[in-house]
Write a protein that holds these residues in place. Sequence first.
Motif, PDB file in Angstrom:
ATOM      1  N   TRP A 101      -0.274  80.750  33.220  1.00  0.00           N
ATOM      2  CA  TRP A 101      -0.066  81.972  32.455  1.00  0.00           C
ATOM      3  C   TRP A 101       1.064  81.843  31.428  1.00  0.00           C
ATOM      4  N   ALA A 102       1.601  80.637  31.263  1.00  0.00           N
ATOM      5  CA  ALA A 102       2.695  80.422  30.312  1.00  0.00           C
ATOM      6  C   ALA A 102       2.687  78.982  29.824  1.00  0.00           C
ATOM      7  N   THR A 103       3.323  78.748  28.682  1.00  0.00           N
ATOM      8  CA  THR A 103       3.548  77.403  28.174  1.00  0.00           C
ATOM      9  C   THR A 103       5.045  77.128  28.184  1.00  0.00           C
ATOM     10  N   TYR A 104       5.408  75.860  28.030  1.00  0.00           N
ATOM     11  CA  TYR A 104       6.821  75.511  27.948  1.00  0.00           C
ATOM     12  C   TYR A 104       6.993  74.263  27.094  1.00  0.00           C
ATOM     13  N   SER A 105       8.171  74.129  26.509  1.00  0.00           N
ATOM     14  CA  SER A 105       8.460  72.943  25.701  1.00  0.00           C
ATOM     15  C   SER A 105       9.973  72.732  25.627  1.00  0.00           C
ATOM     16  N   PRO A 106      10.392  71.444  25.492  1.00  0.00           N
ATOM     17  CA  PRO A 106       9.555  70.256  25.477  1.00  0.00           C
ATOM     18  C   PRO A 106       9.036  69.939  26.879  1.00  0.00           C
ATOM     19  N   THR A 107       8.006  69.127  26.948  1.00  0.00           N
ATOM     20  CA  THR A 107       7.442  68.715  28.229  1.00  0.00           C
ATOM     21  C   THR A 107       7.955  67.343  28.664  1.00  0.00           C
ATOM     22  N   GLU A 108       8.702  66.671  27.766  1.00  0.00           N
ATOM     23  CA  GLU A 108       9.313  65.391  28.099  1.00  0.00           C
ATOM     24  C   GLU A 108      10.471  65.131  27.150  1.00  0.00           C
ATOM     25  N   PHE A 109      11.352  64.206  27.543  1.00  0.00           N
ATOM     26  CA  PHE A 109      12.482  63.858  26.687  1.00  0.00           C
ATOM     27  C   PHE A 109      12.828  62.397  26.927  1.00  0.00           C
ATOM     28  N   SER A 110      12.989  61.661  25.845  1.00  0.00           N
ATOM     29  CA  SER A 110      13.052  60.202  25.945  1.00  0.00           C
ATOM     30  C   SER A 110      14.463  59.630  26.016  1.00  0.00           C
ATOM     31  N   LYS A 111      15.500  60.494  26.013  1.00  0.00           N
ATOM     32  CA  LYS A 111      16.877  60.012  26.028  1.00  0.00           C
ATOM     33  C   LYS A 111      17.594  60.452  27.297  1.00  0.00           C
ATOM     34  N   GLY A 112      18.585  59.669  27.675  1.00  0.00           N
ATOM     35  CA  GLY A 112      19.430  60.040  28.798  1.00  0.00           C
ATOM     36  C   GLY A 112      20.764  60.584  28.321  1.00  0.00           C
ATOM     37  N   TYR A 113      21.522  61.183  29.256  1.00  0.00           N
ATOM     38  CA  TYR A 113      22.820  61.780  28.971  1.00  0.00           C
ATOM     39  C   TYR A 113      22.703  62.892  27.932  1.00  0.00           C
ATOM     40  N   TYR A 114      21.711  63.734  28.118  1.00  0.00           N
ATOM     41  CA  TYR A 114      21.506  64.882  27.251  1.00  0.00           C
ATOM     42  C   TYR A 114      21.281  66.140  28.092  1.00  0.00           C
ATOM     43  N   SER A 115      21.643  67.268  27.501  1.00  0.00           N
ATOM     44  CA  SER A 115      21.266  68.574  28.043  1.00  0.00           C
ATOM     45  C   SER A 115      20.181  69.132  27.128  1.00  0.00           C
ATOM     46  N   THR A 116      19.001  69.321  27.661  1.00  0.00           N
ATOM     47  CA  THR A 116      17.844  69.705  26.868  1.00  0.00           C
ATOM     48  C   THR A 116      17.424  71.131  27.203  1.00  0.00           C
ATOM     49  N   LYS A 117      17.332  71.969  26.177  1.00  0.00           N
ATOM     50  CA  LYS A 117      16.882  73.343  26.392  1.00  0.00           C
ATOM     51  C   LYS A 117      15.366  73.379  26.512  1.00  0.00           C
ATOM     52  N   VAL A 118      14.882  73.980  27.596  1.00  0.00           N
ATOM     53  CA  VAL A 118      13.445  74.148  27.817  1.00  0.00           C
ATOM     54  C   VAL A 118      13.120  75.632  27.690  1.00  0.00           C
ATOM     55  N   LYS A 119      12.115  75.944  26.896  1.00  0.00           N
ATOM     56  CA  LYS A 119      11.733  77.334  26.646  1.00  0.00           C
ATOM     57  C   LYS A 119      10.386  77.622  27.285  1.00  0.00           C
ATOM     58  N   VAL A 120      10.331  78.680  28.079  1.00  0.00           N
ATOM     59  CA  VAL A 120       9.103  79.121  28.740  1.00  0.00           C
ATOM     60  C   VAL A 120       8.576  80.351  28.007  1.00  0.00           C
ATOM     61  N   ILE A 121       7.305  80.338  27.618  1.00  0.00           N
ATOM     62  CA  ILE A 121       6.718  81.430  26.842  1.00  0.00           C
ATOM     63  C   ILE A 121       5.451  81.926  27.536  1.00  0.00           C
ATOM     64  N   PRO A 122       5.444  83.141  28.080  1.00  0.00           N
ATOM     65  CA  PRO A 122       4.217  83.691  28.658  1.00  0.00           C
ATOM     66  C   PRO A 122       3.143  83.864  27.584  1.00  0.00           C
ATOM     67  N   THR A 123       1.906  83.649  27.945  1.00  0.00           N
ATOM     68  CA  THR A 123       0.813  83.805  26.990  1.00  0.00           C
ATOM     69  C   THR A 123       0.467  85.271  26.747  1.00  0.00           C
ATOM     70  N   SER A 124       0.937  86.164  27.624  1.00  0.00           N
ATOM     71  CA  SER A 124       0.713  87.599  27.474  1.00  0.00           C
ATOM     72  C   SER A 124       1.695  88.331  28.368  1.00  0.00           C
ATOM     73  N   GLY A 125       1.821  89.644  28.139  1.00  0.00           N
ATOM     74  CA  GLY A 125       2.599  90.463  29.057  1.00  0.00           C
ATOM     75  C   GLY A 125       1.905  90.512  30.415  1.00  0.00           C
ATOM     76  N   ASN A 126       2.686  90.745  31.449  1.00  0.00           N
ATOM     77  CA  ASN A 126       2.124  90.779  32.795  1.00  0.00           C
ATOM     78  C   ASN A 126       1.650  92.191  33.135  1.00  0.00           C
ATOM     79  N   SER A 127       0.367  92.426  32.905  1.00  0.00           N
ATOM     80  CA  SER A 127      -0.229  93.721  33.235  1.00  0.00           C
ATOM     81  C   SER A 127      -1.111  93.626  34.475  1.00  0.00           C
ATOM     82  N   THR A 128      -0.925  92.581  35.272  1.00  0.00           N
ATOM     83  CA  THR A 128      -1.771  92.357  36.452  1.00  0.00           C
ATOM     84  C   THR A 128      -1.404  93.253  37.625  1.00  0.00           C
TER      85      THR A 128
END
Length: 214
Positions: free
Chosen positions: A68-95
Amino acid sequence: MKQLFFGLCALAVTGLMSCDNKSEEYFGSLQNASGALISSVDLYADQDSAVFYVVASDPWTSTAQLDWATYSPTEFSKGYYSTKVKVIPTSGNSTGKIRSGQISFDLPRHKLSTMVYQSPWHNITSPSLTRDNKFDIQLMSADSTVTPLVFTTYKDGGTLKAADSWVYVDTTFAAGHHTILVPIGKNKGDARTSTITLTAGGVSTPITISQIKK
């Protein structure tokens, strides 16, 4: 597994920063913007996105059980880094139910994972959420009064409407933090109950309001 956090490596929360103070130790953790460790990422029903950080001494790849959501990045090729990952729902949760999923991160020497949740209700701080995941206001006076609603929405075009005329609210608002004082009429009869509905992002959250009899 040894973990070395470096306080997000003095991360200024700019999205992607190198950890210059490299160590022979290897480390990996999932953190929020304040540098605290996390075990879950939580979103409200109409929330556009949420972010967290992968702090690692090694490159990483990831997999997810998250339909029900996507996220990025899905991989990172370097070490000794702090990488921000963003999660994005594909829609509002009306379930009407809490959505859940998991993201797993594979590092050469260990694994990390976090649960991801999206509630079916909005970010309402007053009234507070009950144990059975409802929002209730109990008015202990039959006299005219005012009750506050405090909430944050993430989409423009929100509305707040009452089901009955003794609750005086019918308003629209943009995304942001809101404190709205709702006037309540004097009760001249039996105990009564009504509903205030908060709608934003295609999702509606009911707030029950009860007033004692005269």
